[in-house]
Design a protein around this motif. Structure first.
Motif, PDB file in Angstrom:
ATOM      1  N   ARG A   1      -8.682  -1.528  -0.664  1.00 29.74           N
ATOM      2  CA  ARG A   1      -7.218  -1.628  -0.587  1.00 29.74           C
ATOM      3  C   ARG A   1      -6.559  -0.698  -1.589  1.00 29.74           C
ATOM      4  O   ARG A   1      -5.502  -0.110  -1.301  1.00 29.74           O
TER       5      ARG A   1
ATOM      6  N   TRP B   1      -3.881   1.980  -0.559  1.00 30.19           N
ATOM      7  CA  TRP B   1      -2.555   1.888  -1.186  1.00 30.19           C
ATOM      8  C   TRP B   1      -2.157   3.225  -1.803  1.00 30.19           C
ATOM      9  O   TRP B   1      -1.027   3.695  -1.627  1.00 30.19           O
TER      10      TRP B   1
ATOM     11  N   LYS C   1       3.892  -5.888  -3.863  1.00 24.04           N
ATOM     12  CA  LYS C   1       2.794  -6.570  -4.539  1.00 24.04           C
ATOM     13  C   LYS C   1       1.541  -5.725  -4.361  1.00 24.04           C
ATOM     14  O   LYS C   1       0.938  -5.683  -3.295  1.00 24.04           O
ATOM     15  N   ASP C   2       1.164  -5.015  -5.429  1.00 26.18           N
ATOM     16  CA  ASP C   2       0.018  -4.100  -5.369  1.00 26.18           C
ATOM     17  C   ASP C   2      -1.294  -4.883  -5.277  1.00 26.18           C
ATOM     18  O   ASP C   2      -1.461  -5.861  -6.001  1.00 26.18           O
TER      19      ASP C   2
ATOM     20  N   GLU D   1      -1.216  -5.118  -1.921  1.00 24.63           N
ATOM     21  CA  GLU D   1      -1.208  -5.996  -0.754  1.00 24.63           C
ATOM     22  C   GLU D   1       0.020  -5.845   0.135  1.00 24.63           C
ATOM     23  O   GLU D   1      -0.104  -5.846   1.357  1.00 24.63           O
ATOM     24  N   ILE D   2       1.197  -5.766  -0.467  1.00 29.91           N
ATOM     25  CA  ILE D   2       2.434  -5.862   0.301  1.00 29.91           C
ATOM     26  C   ILE D   2       3.436  -4.795  -0.137  1.00 29.91           C
ATOM     27  O   ILE D   2       3.638  -4.582  -1.334  1.00 29.91           O
TER      28      ILE D   2
ATOM     29  N   ARG E   1       1.047  -4.588   5.209  1.00 26.82           N
ATOM     30  CA  ARG E   1       0.147  -5.621   4.688  1.00 26.82           C
ATOM     31  C   ARG E   1      -1.264  -5.061   4.628  1.00 26.82           C
ATOM     32  O   ARG E   1      -1.768  -4.530   5.626  1.00 26.82           O
ATOM     33  N   LEU E   2      -1.919  -5.193   3.477  1.00 26.21           N
ATOM     34  CA  LEU E   2      -3.289  -4.720   3.306  1.00 26.21           C
ATOM     35  C   LEU E   2      -4.167  -5.908   2.964  1.00 26.21           C
ATOM     36  O   LEU E   2      -3.933  -6.611   1.979  1.00 26.21           O
ATOM     37  N   LYS E   3      -5.199  -6.148   3.778  1.00 21.91           N
ATOM     38  CA  LYS E   3      -6.117  -7.259   3.553  1.00 21.91           C
ATOM     39  C   LYS E   3      -7.540  -6.727   3.419  1.00 21.91           C
ATOM     40  O   LYS E   3      -7.967  -5.872   4.200  1.00 21.91           O
ATOM     41  N   ASP E   4      -8.244  -7.247   2.416  1.00 17.74           N
ATOM     42  CA  ASP E   4      -9.634  -6.844   2.202  1.00 17.74           C
ATOM     43  C   ASP E   4     -10.545  -7.593   3.154  1.00 17.74           C
ATOM     44  O   ASP E   4     -10.426  -8.813   3.344  1.00 17.74           O
TER      45      ASP E   4
ATOM     46  N   THR F   1     -10.472  -2.239   4.606  1.00 14.13           N
ATOM     47  CA  THR F   1      -9.079  -2.661   4.529  1.00 14.13           C
ATOM     48  C   THR F   1      -8.487  -2.775   5.926  1.00 14.13           C
ATOM     49  O   THR F   1      -8.547  -1.822   6.711  1.00 14.13           O
TER      50      THR F   1
END
Length: 287
Positions: free
Chosen positions: A14, A18, A68-69, A71-72, A105-108, A113
């Motif tokens: 992520r 990012w 929100k680093d 993630e968002i 939105r980034l999800k591990d 990712t």
């Protein structure tokens, strides 16, 4: 107005995705399918404005609604800016779409990712974005995955008889670096600085003890995970990553680096391994 979702699974962390999304270097590359030469201007703080502009300096103005680093990232589009820098928030054209959202939105998922982009679309732009977003995400995937893979890497390792917390401290504290960072007894590190955070700088000066020669070593951190791993890019563009794995109160250090072209791979591997062996000896004997 219709909300559409675009997704991509990227074989990179992520943090790397990012960085690829928002860095000044890579943002223009993955957004080129929308507009060649596009760029984003902002201080990237939550609540701040972002100017999404084309090669002529005109484009959209948005607010960072949530960050929100790593993630968002949510944007609320609020206006336009022309090539002279004049901002428009009140025209009927702007009011017809002001408030539309663009959310990331980034999800591990097991080191990969899953990126999801949701975007509010007006009917007249729907077909354009449905066609262009997949191209942009494919370009982003290419950038992030290529950046996560070292070119021509060399890997060395050592098992240190010490817990990972101690190993991490000795590896990263300048006072310790000055004591262990040498491949042989006729070399030493005369000074070291280490701003241990993403974007922070690692630097030290290594010299022959007889004063005949020396060099500076510098890198910028791209990732720092305390007691787990770190990555940085050297001043010549080569990348280095170090992984720390603890088991049974011992710590396995696995260090990978991109080879340079001036010296043989064998010489480079032996030199870096000698420094790592010196670290092992120093850390194990440190009380």
């Amino acid at each position: 107005m219709e909300r559409k979702e675009f997704t991509s699974t990227i074989n990179a962390s992520r943090e790397k995705v990012w960085e690829a999304l928002w860095s000044d270097e890579t943002y223009p590359k993955w957004t080129a399918p929308f507009s060649e030469g596009s760029r984003a201007k902002s201080d990237w703080k939550e609540g701040s404005k972002v100017y999404f502009i084309n090669a002529d300096g005109e484009g959209m103005v948005a607010l960072i609604d949530k960050r929100k680093d790593p993630e968002i990232m949510n944007f609320k589009h609020i206006g336009m800016v022309d090539k002279n820098g004049k901002e428009d928030y009140e025209s009927e054209k702007v009011k017809s779409w002001a408030g539309l959202m663009e959310n990331y939105r980034l999800k591990d998922k097991n080191g990969k990712t899953n990126l999801t982009v949701t975007m509010d679309l007006k009917a007249e732009y729907k077909d354009y974005f449905l066609k262009t977003w997949p191209k942009a995400l494919e370009k982003l995937k290419e950038i992030a995955e290529n950046d996560s893979q070292m070119k021509n890497p060399i890997t060395i390792s050592a098992i240190v008889n010490a817990p990972v917390e101690k190993v991490w401290e000795v590896w990263n504290t300048p006072e310790h670096i000055e004591n262990w960072n040498a491949a042989s007894d006729d070399w030493h590190t005369t000074s070291a600085k280490n701003n241990l955070k993403k974007g922070g700088k690692l630097s030290y000066r290594m010299e022959a003890k007889d004063g005949s020669t020396g060099f500076d070593f510098e890198g910028i951190y791209s990732e720092v995970k305390p007691n787990k791993s770190l990555s940085y890019k050297l001043s010549d563009g080569r990348r280095v990553s170090v992984i720390f794995n603890e088991k049974d109160n011992n710590t396995l250090i696995k260090e990978s680096f991109e080879a340079e072209n001036q010296n043989s791979r064998q010489m480079q591997q032996e030199g870096w391994q000698a420094i790592l062996n010196n670290f092992k000896k120093y850390a194990e004997n440190l009380k």
